[in-house]
Structures are given as C-alpha cells and as structure tokens.
Design an enzyme around this catalytic site. Structure first.
Site, PDB file in Angstrom:
ATOM      1  N   HIS A 155       0.838  -1.219   0.000  1.00  0.00           N
ATOM      2  CA  HIS A 155       0.000   0.000   0.000  1.00  0.00           C
ATOM      3  C   HIS A 155       0.872   1.267   0.000  1.00  0.00           C
ATOM      4  O   HIS A 155       0.426   2.311   0.480  1.00  0.00           O
ATOM      5  CB  HIS A 155      -0.959   0.052   1.200  1.00  0.00           C
ATOM      6  CG  HIS A 155      -1.684  -1.227   1.449  1.00  0.00           C
ATOM      7  ND1 HIS A 155      -2.950  -1.478   0.951  1.00  0.00           N
ATOM      8  CD2 HIS A 155      -1.311  -2.358   2.115  1.00  0.00           C
ATOM      9  CE1 HIS A 155      -3.332  -2.693   1.321  1.00  0.00           C
ATOM     10  NE2 HIS A 155      -2.345  -3.250   2.027  1.00  0.00           N
ATOM     11  N   SER A 276      15.604  21.789 -15.632  1.00  0.00           N
ATOM     12  CA  SER A 276      14.437  22.609 -15.907  1.00  0.00           C
ATOM     13  C   SER A 276      14.917  23.925 -16.505  1.00  0.00           C
ATOM     14  O   SER A 276      15.981  24.428 -16.137  1.00  0.00           O
ATOM     15  CB  SER A 276      13.685  22.860 -14.596  1.00  0.00           C
ATOM     16  OG  SER A 276      12.954  24.057 -14.685  1.00  0.00           O
ATOM     17  N   LYS A 282      16.786  21.998 -10.334  1.00  0.00           N
ATOM     18  CA  LYS A 282      16.115  20.728 -10.637  1.00  0.00           C
ATOM     19  C   LYS A 282      16.883  19.755 -11.508  1.00  0.00           C
ATOM     20  O   LYS A 282      17.605  20.131 -12.408  1.00  0.00           O
ATOM     21  CB  LYS A 282      14.759  21.018 -11.296  1.00  0.00           C
ATOM     22  CG  LYS A 282      13.791  21.620 -10.294  1.00  0.00           C
ATOM     23  CD  LYS A 282      12.396  21.554 -10.777  1.00  0.00           C
ATOM     24  CE  LYS A 282      11.873  20.138 -10.709  1.00  0.00           C
ATOM     25  NZ  LYS A 282      10.523  20.063 -11.237  1.00  0.00           N
ATOM     26  N   GLU A 289       9.846   9.126 -16.735  1.00  0.00           N
ATOM     27  CA  GLU A 289       8.512   9.674 -17.003  1.00  0.00           C
ATOM     28  C   GLU A 289       8.060   9.386 -18.429  1.00  0.00           C
ATOM     29  O   GLU A 289       6.896   9.049 -18.674  1.00  0.00           O
ATOM     30  CB  GLU A 289       8.514  11.190 -16.771  1.00  0.00           C
ATOM     31  CG  GLU A 289       8.691  11.564 -15.307  1.00  0.00           C
ATOM     32  CD  GLU A 289       8.941  13.062 -15.149  1.00  0.00           C
ATOM     33  OE1 GLU A 289       8.042  13.746 -14.671  1.00  0.00           O
ATOM     34  OE2 GLU A 289      10.024  13.531 -15.527  1.00  0.00           O
TER      35      GLU A 289
END
Ligand code: ARG
Length: 459
Positions: A155, A276, A282, A289
């Site tokens: 979970h 970024s 970043k 992704e």
C-alpha cells in the site's frame, strides 16, 4: 495505369490515392517483400509454372530493386499504393513483360500476410536480444548492491525490510516472463501463409512447403480463409510489448518516487536526467517519465488493432491495412525505451544510508516482534494484538521498538527475554527470511545464481 487498372475507365482521385495507400509505412517491409517474391518465383519455376530463364530474370530484377532501395535510389510513390505493387511495377520496368509472371498463383492478400510475418519474426528476435541485455543489467545492479537494505512496501506504506537486490530481482522475474512470451508467440508467427491466394487457395500446382523452407518457416498455414484474415499474431505482439512497457513503467514510477528529495533513495546519473529551463536546482527523471507515458500510446496500439478486428467477416478486408502503423510504432518505441531504460538503471546511484533511514523511522520490524512471541508458542493472532499495543505505547512515548528496555517489553508479555533486540535487528529481520523466494541474503543469492545460469544459456 495501375497494375489492377484493367476494369477501370478512369484514374483514381488524388485524395483516394492518399487515403488508400499504405506505401508510406509498409515500405519498411521492402526486404521481406523482395525475399518472399524470390522464393515464390523459385517455387513457380520448380513446379514448371514459369521457365527457369524467366525465374532467373525475375530474381535478378528483384535483387536490383533491393540494391536500388538500399542505395536510396528507389522512388516510393503513393500512386503505387503499397510496397508490393511498387516492387512489382519496378520489376516490370526492369525485366519487361516477364516480370508480370511473378504474381502468378499469388494475391496481395497472402503476400502481405507473408511480409508482415517475416518482418515481425525479425523484430521479435531483435526485441528478445535487447530484453536479454536488460535482464543482464538487472542482475548486475542486484549483484552490485546485494546487501543493501531498504524498506519494503505494501500500500506504499513501510511494511518489512527487504534487500534492494530482492526488489530489483522482482523486475527480473517480470521481464523474464516477457522473454518467455516472445519465444512462445514466435511459434505462431513462424507459419508460412503464401499460397492461400486471395482467399481460397489456387488451381496451380504449387509447393507451399518449398516456399516455407526457402524462407525458414517451420510450418505452413492450414486454412486459406484464416490465413489471409488472421492478425492474431499482430495483436499478440502488441500485447507482449504492452506488458514489457507496463513492467518498465512500474519500475519507472518507483524510480521517479525514489529520486524525489522526500525519498532520496537513488540519484540518476547526469547523463540520463534533464534540467528545468526555469528552476536551476532541478534534476528531472525525464526518461522514467517518458517510459511511463509511452506506455499509454503502446496500450493504444493494442486497443486499436483489437478493435479493427472485432467485427471483420471472413476473409480479407482492407481494414487490416490498419494493422501496421500501430505495431510498427510499438516496436520502435519499445526498442529505444528498453535500451535507454537499461542505461538509466546501470548508471543510477543507490543511497544506502537514506534507504536505511526509511527503515529506522517506522515500526518496520513489528512483524518480527510478533514472530518472536509466536515462535515461543503463543498463537500468532494473540502475538499480533500484543505487538499492536506495543506500537501504540511507542507512539505515545515517542520511542522506536529498538529503544525499548526489557522491562518495557515484559509489561506486554512475559515471554520477552534478553535476546529480543538482537532477534529483531534489521539485519536479522532481512536475512532470517530464508524461505524459498524470500528476501534473505541466501535466497537472493540463489535467485542470482539461477538467473546467471538462465542467461548463460540464452547467449
Ligand atoms: N496494402 C494492403 C494491406 O496492407 C495489401 C493487401 C491489399 N489487398 C487488396 N486486395 N487490396 O493490407
């Protein structure tokens, strides 16, 4: 004039040519088309359907076309509709009228089935090769970090400590099943369709088994109607690619989570992450992704062909021309994804300390405290309740289980003794799980050994 233009009084509308044609995407099967045609011509000659000289001319012409295409000198024209007619038209240009004999005892319906089967056989072998390299890399990552301990989750809540290598080996199992699926589906690809004709077979005395042998097919299809309309093997490959993609997507999702500052379990290598344009601090896990995102498109291709097929009456229908773009796209996508995914994995750094921190913060060894009591013959259900109370006690008093004194343990049950802290140490919790397939080091070493034997036989 079109090769099929005999019964037509007018040329086709320009817009129809674009709509109807498949050459823009089926041209990638040029090699299969030419090799298939050469085998067909040899068979026609052996069966005395065409002369030996004629066959020789046809074969030479076809080989010249192959050269022209590979040298980039061939013009693919939408007016020719598809690769089959483009090659045949050029053949007639090169060798003259005799080129028109090539299509004897054949239809584009069985020809396209042949080309796509040959093409998918080739690509299946390529994908298998890349998948084996990924399996190899997973073992490499597992071996390199064999004893690193991390929290295991259910979970997405910390559940029990596990070896990081065990976690990686779980993905090894998934991709190994995919490899198995590719091998199994290959059997159904490896059936030779030529000779089914348009739908009903042919009146010529052909030898389909000879063609199968020439083109290295193991079997010959048994029913001509099924042969020209069957696209099961395309659906199957789309499905297997979807499965591979889903497996990559799951690990990608974990890597995305693990590389957040909240987790900080892993660091992606600079060469496999991106920045970024606005936020200088970043480092983004774009590869992971994109792989997760591309899975959507790959599933779309599977749904597309399943839907194309669902209402088709026998035998050939032009609908099935829609079978190619999706599977071609899925093949291209999975090949590059698998390669880049593998590179990302082997260059990824593991933050052992942060993984350990994740363990110390929770009550991750609570099951082992219950097992401690149960091994002293207390029913497990009772032990579970007692440890539940002990966890509440720790929470109220802001303590970890490992910080409790023996007297505190004894308040909950008399069976606790001096060895409790050693028995529930994280290392003990992990390595004690020696059951076959468990996370203990011994079990993981067996998994790695088995994998190495398996992979050695695959190479
Ligand atoms: N381009 C067609 C396809 O991909 C080839 C077969 C066409 N057959 C026909 N009778 N129109 O399916």
């Amino acid at each position: 004039m079109k090769l099929w233009g005999g019964r037509f009084n007018k040329g086709t509308a320009k817009i129809l040519e674009e709509f109807n044609g498949s050459i823009n995407f089926d041209k990638r099967m040029y090699e299969e088309d030419i090799k298939g045609s050469i085998a067909h011509s040899k068979m026609l000659s052996r069966q005395n359907i065409i002369g030996e000289e004629e066959q020789k001319k046809i074969e030479d012409g076809l080989l010249q076309i192959l050269k022209e295409i590979e040298a980039g000198e061939f013009t693919f024209d939408i007016k020719d509709e598809d690769i089959h007619m483009a090659v045949e038209k050029r053949l007639i240009e090169i060798v003259g009228e005799v080129g028109g004999k090539l299509h004897t005892a054949r239809s584009r319906n069985d020809q396209v089935a042949l080309d796509i089967r040959m093409y998918l056989k080739k690509e299946t072998i390529t994908i298998k090769g890349i998948l084996i390299e990924l399996l190899d890399s997973l073992i490499e990552v597992a071996e390199k970090n064999k004893e690193v301990i991390m929290p295991g989750y259910t979970h997405l809540q910390r559940a029990q400590p596990i070896l990081f290598s065990h976690h990686i080996l779980a993905y090894y199992e998934m991709f190994k099943r995919d490899l198995d699926r590719l091998e199994d589906s290959y059997k159904r690809l490896d059936v030779m369709p030529l000779g089914a004709g348009a739908l009903a077979g042919t009146t010529y005395d052909i030898d389909r088994h000879f063609v199968a042998k020439e083109l290295q097919f193991s079997e010959v299809t048994k029913n001509s109607l099924d042969t020209v309309s069957d696209r099961d093997f395309i659906i199957e490959l789309n499905f297997i690619i979807s499965m591979i993609s889903m497996h990559m997507s799951r690990l990608s999702e974990e890597i995305i989570l693990w590389s957040t500052s909240e987790f900080s379990f892993v660091n992606l290598d600079d060469s496999y992450s991106t920045g970024s344009s606005i936020m200088p601090q970043k480092k983004n896990p774009d590869i992971a992704e994109l792989i997760r995102g591309k899975t959507g498109r790959i599933y779309g291709n599977l749904m597309g062909i399943l839907t194309v097929m669902k209402g088709l009456p026998l035998a050939y229908n032009k609908d099935t021309q829609e079978d190619k773009e999706g599977v071609f796209d899925s093949i291209d996508t999975i090949k590059i994804s698998l390669v880049i995914f593998k590179e990302m994995l082997i260059t990824m750094k593991i933050n052992e300390k942060n993984m350990m921190k994740g363990i110390e913060d929770g009550f991750i060894n609570a099951t082992d405290v219950a097992d401690y009591l149960a091994k002293k013959k207390l029913p497990f259900r009772e032990a579970h309740r007692i440890v539940g109370e002990l966890v509440v006690y720790c929470e109220i008093n802001n303590k970890k289980i490992s910080q409790l004194k023996l007297e505190e343990f004894k308040q909950f049950n008399d069976l606790f003794e001096g060895d409790i802290n050693e028995k529930i140490s994280i290392k003990e919790c992990v390595n004690g799980r020696k059951s076959y397939g468990g996370t203990g080091l011994e079990s993981v070493e067996t998994q790695i050994e088995d994998a190495n034997i398996f992979l050695k036989n695959k190479k």
